[in-house]
Enzyme design. Sequence first.
Site, PDB file in Angstrom:
ATOM      1  N   ASP A  47      19.588  39.198 -11.499  1.00  0.00           N
ATOM      2  CA  ASP A  47      19.095  40.168 -10.514  1.00  0.00           C
ATOM      3  C   ASP A  47      18.938  41.545 -11.175  1.00  0.00           C
ATOM      4  OD1 ASP A  47      21.755  40.876 -10.724  1.00  0.00           O
ATOM      5  OD2 ASP A  47      22.145  40.898  -8.563  1.00  0.00           O
ATOM      6  N   SER A  48      19.259  41.627 -12.480  1.00  0.00           N
ATOM      7  CA  SER A  48      18.898  42.806 -13.275  1.00  0.00           C
ATOM      8  C   SER A  48      17.380  42.991 -13.236  1.00  0.00           C
ATOM      9  CB  SER A  48      19.373  42.651 -14.729  1.00  0.00           C
ATOM     10  OG  SER A  48      19.052  41.376 -15.238  1.00  0.00           O
ATOM     11  N   ASP A  86      20.011  33.909 -10.370  1.00  0.00           N
ATOM     12  CA  ASP A  86      21.068  34.814  -9.892  1.00  0.00           C
ATOM     13  C   ASP A  86      20.923  35.029  -8.385  1.00  0.00           C
ATOM     14  OD1 ASP A  86      23.249  36.351 -10.420  1.00  0.00           O
ATOM     15  OD2 ASP A  86      22.159  37.960 -11.461  1.00  0.00           O
ATOM     16  N   LYS A 116      23.929  31.539 -10.039  1.00  0.00           N
ATOM     17  CA  LYS A 116      25.079  32.380 -10.407  1.00  0.00           C
ATOM     18  C   LYS A 116      25.400  33.279  -9.228  1.00  0.00           C
ATOM     19  CE  LYS A 116      24.827  36.107 -13.308  1.00  0.00           C
ATOM     20  NZ  LYS A 116      25.354  37.194 -12.456  1.00  0.00           N
ATOM     21  N   GLU A 118      28.388  36.499  -7.963  1.00  0.00           N
ATOM     22  CA  GLU A 118      29.445  37.426  -8.400  1.00  0.00           C
ATOM     23  C   GLU A 118      30.672  37.318  -7.496  1.00  0.00           C
ATOM     24  OE1 GLU A 118      27.845  41.402  -8.595  1.00  0.00           O
ATOM     25  OE2 GLU A 118      26.247  40.810  -9.970  1.00  0.00           O
ATOM     26  N   GLU A 185      31.981  40.159 -17.445  1.00  0.00           N
ATOM     27  CA  GLU A 185      31.270  41.396 -17.795  1.00  0.00           C
ATOM     28  C   GLU A 185      32.253  42.557 -17.917  1.00  0.00           C
ATOM     29  OE1 GLU A 185      27.713  42.145 -15.541  1.00  0.00           O
ATOM     30  OE2 GLU A 185      27.509  44.192 -16.309  1.00  0.00           O
TER      31      GLU A 185
END
Length: 305
Positions: A47-48, A86, A116, A118, A185
Site C-alpha cells: 500500500d506504499s 497488501d 499481507k 499489519e 519493519e
Amino acid sequence: MERKKVTPQALLAKKKEGKKITMLTAYDFALASFIDQSGIDMILVGDSLGMVVLGYDSTVPVTMDEMIHHCKAVRRGVQYAFIVGDMPFMSYNISREEAIRNAGRFIKEAGCDAVKLEGGLEAAETVRAIVSAGIPVMAHIGLTPQTAGQLGGFKVQGKDAVSARRLLDSALALEEAGACSIVMECIPDKLAGLISKSLRIPTIGIGAGPECDGQVLVTNDLLGLFERFTPKFVKQYIKLFPIIKEAVQAYKKEVEAVKFPSSEHTFVMEAKELSGIRVKKKGKLKNDGPVKSRHSRAGGNPGPA
Ligand code: KIV
C-alpha cells in the site's frame, strides 16, 4: 536450474537451508516483469502504492479498488515470484467477515498468491480467520505505517525489553494463527534475529538488520524514484530520477528545435501518391482508414514503412 513458481513451501525450504529470501514491491506490469525476470522470490504490491505512485501523503487513503487495480497489472507481468497483495487500512479492521471478503478479492479478482496485513497480537484472530478461508497471509509487525499515529510516529519499535517482548509474543501468536511469513519493519537487529530464530516461518525485514530470513525494500526507493524522503534503512542502488529528468529534457529540446522526429522515426509516402490524394471538401483529405499504432485497439508497432 529450471525456475519454478515460488510457493510458501519453497520459502520455508529456503529458511531451513539458511538461504536468504528476496522481496521487492511493484505496482505495475512493467516493473513487476523486470523484477520477476531478475529472479526476486516475492513481489509485494504494497500500500506504499499510495505514496510512491498515487501521491498521497500516507498509506491511509489507499482503497481496495486501487489495490486490486494495481495487483491485476502486477499479476500480468509475473510468472514466477510469489505475489502478495497488501490489505489497505480499514479493509480488515471492521469485522472478520469483511476481512475475509476483501482478502478473497486479492486472490479471486487480482490473482495474488497471498495477502499481507499489519498488526501484532490484536491481528492474530483476523489472520486465523483469513487463513481458515484458504488464503495465505503474511503478517507485518514493528513499525506499522497504517497505524503509525498510535505508535507515536514513524519510529523504531521494540527498543526496550517490554516492547521487544511484546513483538516476540506477537510474532509467535501470528505464526500460531497460521501466517506464512512476517514482515518486520524498523526494529533493532538483535531483536529481529531473536524473533527469526524463534519462528518456523520466514521473517522478511525492512529496517530490521541482516539477521532476518529475507529482505524487502520499496522498489521506488531502491531505484531512486521517490524524491520526497529517504528512510535510513533504504539503500539507493541507482538514482534514476536525475537520469529520467535528463532524458525528458533532451526530448523537450529536440522537439522544440524540430530535431525529433527525424527521418528514422517518420513514415513517408511516394510523391505520386501524395499528389493523387483526392480532396473531398475544401481543406478535408480523404480518409483511407485508421493508422495502426501502439494506441490502436489492434495494438502493435507499425515498424518501418
Ligand atoms: O507497503 C509496503 O510497501 C510495505 C513494505 C514497506 C513492507 O508494507
